[in-house]
Motif scaffolding. Structure first.
Motif, PDB file in Angstrom:
ATOM      1  N   ALA A  65       0.850  -1.184   0.000  1.00  8.88           N
ATOM      2  CA  ALA A  65       0.000   0.000   0.000  1.00  8.88           C
ATOM      3  C   ALA A  65       0.889   1.239   0.000  1.00  8.88           C
ATOM      4  CB  ALA A  65      -0.928   0.014   1.218  1.00  8.88           C
ATOM      5  N   ARG A  66       0.454   2.258  -0.736  1.00 12.27           N
ATOM      6  CA  ARG A  66       1.191   3.521  -0.811  1.00 12.27           C
ATOM      7  C   ARG A  66       0.659   4.467   0.260  1.00 12.27           C
ATOM      8  NH1 ARG A  66       3.995   4.148  -5.563  1.00 12.27           N
ATOM      9  NH2 ARG A  66       3.909   6.402  -5.417  1.00 12.27           N
TER      10      ARG A  66
ATOM     11  N   ARG B 187       4.503   0.758   1.577  1.00 15.60           N
ATOM     12  CA  ARG B 187       4.625  -0.035   2.797  1.00 15.60           C
ATOM     13  C   ARG B 187       4.210  -1.478   2.486  1.00 15.60           C
ATOM     14  NH1 ARG B 187       2.240   2.426   8.129  1.00 15.60           N
ATOM     15  NH2 ARG B 187       4.103   3.689   7.765  1.00 15.60           N
ATOM     16  N   THR B 188       5.078  -2.417   2.810  1.00 18.07           N
ATOM     17  CA  THR B 188       4.843  -3.830   2.529  1.00 18.07           C
ATOM     18  C   THR B 188       4.563  -4.564   3.833  1.00 18.07           C
ATOM     19  OG1 THR B 188       6.361  -3.694   0.655  1.00 18.07           O
ATOM     20  CG2 THR B 188       5.777  -5.886   1.430  1.00 18.07           C
ATOM     21  N   VAL B 189       3.463  -5.318   3.856  1.00 16.53           N
ATOM     22  CA  VAL B 189       3.055  -6.105   5.024  1.00 16.53           C
ATOM     23  C   VAL B 189       3.057  -7.569   4.598  1.00 16.53           C
ATOM     24  CG1 VAL B 189       1.279  -6.529   6.746  1.00 16.53           C
ATOM     25  CG2 VAL B 189       1.650  -4.215   5.890  1.00 16.53           C
TER      26      VAL B 189
ATOM     27  N   PRO C 148      -8.473  -6.160  -0.781  1.00 16.41           N
ATOM     28  CA  PRO C 148      -8.059  -6.706  -2.083  1.00 16.41           C
ATOM     29  C   PRO C 148      -7.153  -5.743  -2.814  1.00 16.41           C
ATOM     30  CG  PRO C 148     -10.312  -5.890  -2.181  1.00 16.41           C
ATOM     31  CD  PRO C 148      -9.889  -5.795  -0.731  1.00 16.41           C
ATOM     32  N   THR C 149      -6.411  -6.261  -3.761  1.00 15.01           N
ATOM     33  CA  THR C 149      -5.521  -5.427  -4.560  1.00 15.01           C
ATOM     34  C   THR C 149      -6.333  -4.595  -5.543  1.00 15.01           C
ATOM     35  OG1 THR C 149      -5.247  -7.242  -6.137  1.00 15.01           O
ATOM     36  CG2 THR C 149      -3.638  -7.078  -4.350  1.00 15.01           C
ATOM     37  N   ALA C 150      -5.718  -3.547  -6.025  1.00 15.11           N
ATOM     38  CA  ALA C 150      -6.394  -2.664  -6.958  1.00 15.11           C
ATOM     39  C   ALA C 150      -6.696  -3.409  -8.258  1.00 15.11           C
ATOM     40  CB  ALA C 150      -5.518  -1.444  -7.245  1.00 15.11           C
TER      41      ALA C 150
END
Length: 350
Positions: free
Chosen positions: A101-102, A113-115, A205-207
Motif C-alpha cells: 500500500a502507498r 509499505r509492505t506487510v 483486495p488489490t487494486a
C-alpha cells in the motif's frame, strides 16, 4: 577416489531410529539453536504458489523488520532477476501473503509499505475473546469465607455432673491471642472486556487492473480489406518465426489491420510497426500483435480541406481623394474637401 563421499551424512543416517524408507526423501533433522525461522507447511506446500514464490516468501519472512523488500531491493540482494521477483511478489499478493500500500509520510513523501503475513488463512477465522487476567491476591486481601451448606441441628450433649470434690485451685488456661486485623483494599472496577469483533480481519483486495481497450475496427470491413489484412497477418511468420499466428487469431485480428489500412497506412508500415523492437522470444504473439494494433494505430490522414491555409479576412481600404480646394490627397470614400478646407469654410460661414 574421484567421487567425494559425505561421511558425516552417512554417519547421521546410521543414527536415525527405526527402519529407513526404501524410497523417497529421508530427513536428517538437527534442531536449530540460533538464526532460524519457523515456516509453516501451508506455505512450504502451498499448491497454488510456484517454487519461486515460496522461496521469496521464506526469504522475506527471514528478514528483520524494516528491511526493504521491493523488487529492486530484492534483486540487489539475491541473484534472481527483476521479472522473476515481480512475478513471485504478485503471486504472494494474490494469495494474501503480501500486501503493498502507498502511504504519505508527514513530510509529504509517498512511500510503499509492505506487510507480510505468514498465515493469511488465520486472518479469516474469528479470533476468540481473551479472558481478563486475574490479579494475584496480595497480603492485605482476605478471601471470602466459603458458606457451608446448612445441616440439621445437632443437640449438644448434656454437661456431666459436677465433681463432689473439685480442685480448689485449677491452673488458669492462657487466653488466645487476638488475630491481626487485615485491611481490605478498596474495591476496583472490573476491567472492561474487549469488544467482540464481528467481522474477521481480511486484508483489503488489490487494486483492479484497468480494462484493456477494444481492438480498432474499420467503418466498413470490405472483402478487399479483409483479404489484404489476412494476407498481411499470415505473412508475419515469414519475417519472424515468433509471429506464427493460428487461423482463429488471424480471424480475430483482421478488423484491427483493416482499420489501419482504412487510414491509408501502407502494409509495409504495418508490418514494420508490428515486428520491430519485439522481445525475444515473443511468448504470446496474439496478445503482442493485438496490443500494438490497439495502442499504436495512427490517426486518419487529413484531407485537402484540413491542409488548406485559412482564408485571410478581407480588409476594406479607404481610397485616396483629391481635395477640390487645396488639391491635397486625403482618404475618404467620396470626393470633396479635406478636413482643413472644411474647417475654413465653417469658420468663414460663422
Amino acid at each position: 577416489m574421484d567421487t567425494p563421499q559425505n561421511t558425516a551424512l552417512t554417519r547421521a543416517l546410521t543414527e536415525l531410529p527405526g527402519p529407513l524408507p526404501a524410497r523417497g526423501v529421508i530427513h536428517v533433522v538437527i534442531r536449530h539453536s540460533d538464526r532460524f525461522t519457523v515456516v509453516g507447511n501451508d506455505l512450504a506446500q502451498h499448491p497454488g504458489l510456484s517454487t519461486a514464490a515460496v522461496g521469496f516468501a521464506v526469504r522475506i519472512q527471514s528478514l528483520p523488520q524494516g528491511t526493504e523488500v521491493g523488487v529492486k531491493a530484492l534483486a540487489a540482494r539475491f541473484p534472481e532477476g527483476e521479472k522473476l521477483i515481480a512475478a513471485a511478489l504478485r503471486e504472494l499478493e494474490a494469495h494474501g501473503y503480501l500486501q503493498r500500500a502507498r502511504t504519505r509520510l508527514p513530510n509529504g513523501r509517498i512511500v510503499t509499505r509492505t506487510v507480510f503475513c505468514n498465515q493469511p488463512a488465520a486472518l479469516l477465522r474469528p479470533r476468540a475473546t481473551a479472558a481478563p487476567p486475574q490479579r494475584p491476591p496480595t497480603v492485605r486481601e482476605i478471601p471470602a469465607p466459603v458458606q457451608a451448606p446448612e445441616a440439621e441441628p445437632v443437640h449438644a450433649p448434656e454437661p456431666p455432673a459436677p465433681d463432689p470434690d473439685p480442685d480448689p485451685d485449677p491452673e488458669p488456661q492462657p487466653l488466645p491471642l487476638p488475630l491481626p486485623a487485615f485491611e481490605l483494599p478498596p474495591p476496583q472496577a472490573p476491567a472492561p472486556e474487549p469488544p467482540a469483533r464481528s467481522a474477521p480481519l481480511v486484508p483489503p483486495p488489490t487494486a483492479p487492473k484497468p480494462r484493456r481497450p477494444p481492438l480498432p475496427r474499420p467503418r466498413e470491413l470490405t472483402p478487399e480489406l479483409a483479404r489484404i489484412s489476412t494476407a498481411l497477418l499470415s505473412d508475419l511468420r515469414r519475417h519472424s518465426p515468433d509471429f506464427t499466428l493460428s487461423e482463429e487469431h488471424v480471424r480475430k485480428l483482421v478488423p484491427g489491420v483493416a482499420a489501419w489500412l482504412e487510414r491509408d497506412t501502407h502494409p509495409d508500415a504495418i508490418r514494420h510497426t508490428l515486428t520491430t523492437a519485439a522481445p525475444e522470444p515473443v511468448k504470446h504473439p496474439y496478445q503482442f500483435v493485438r496490443h500494438r494494433l490497439t495502442t499504436l494505430i495512427p490517426p486518419p490522414l487529413p484531407g485537402p480541406r484540413e491542409l488548406a491555409a485559412p482564408a485571410r479576412p478581407r480588409v476594406t481600404v479607404t481610397p485616396f481623394q483629391t481635395c477640390d480646394g487645396c488639391e491635397r490627397a486625403f482618404r475618404s470614400p467620396t470626393p470633396g474637401h479635406c478636413r482643413d478646407c472644411r474647417n475654413e469654410e465653417t469658420q468663414a460661414a460663422a
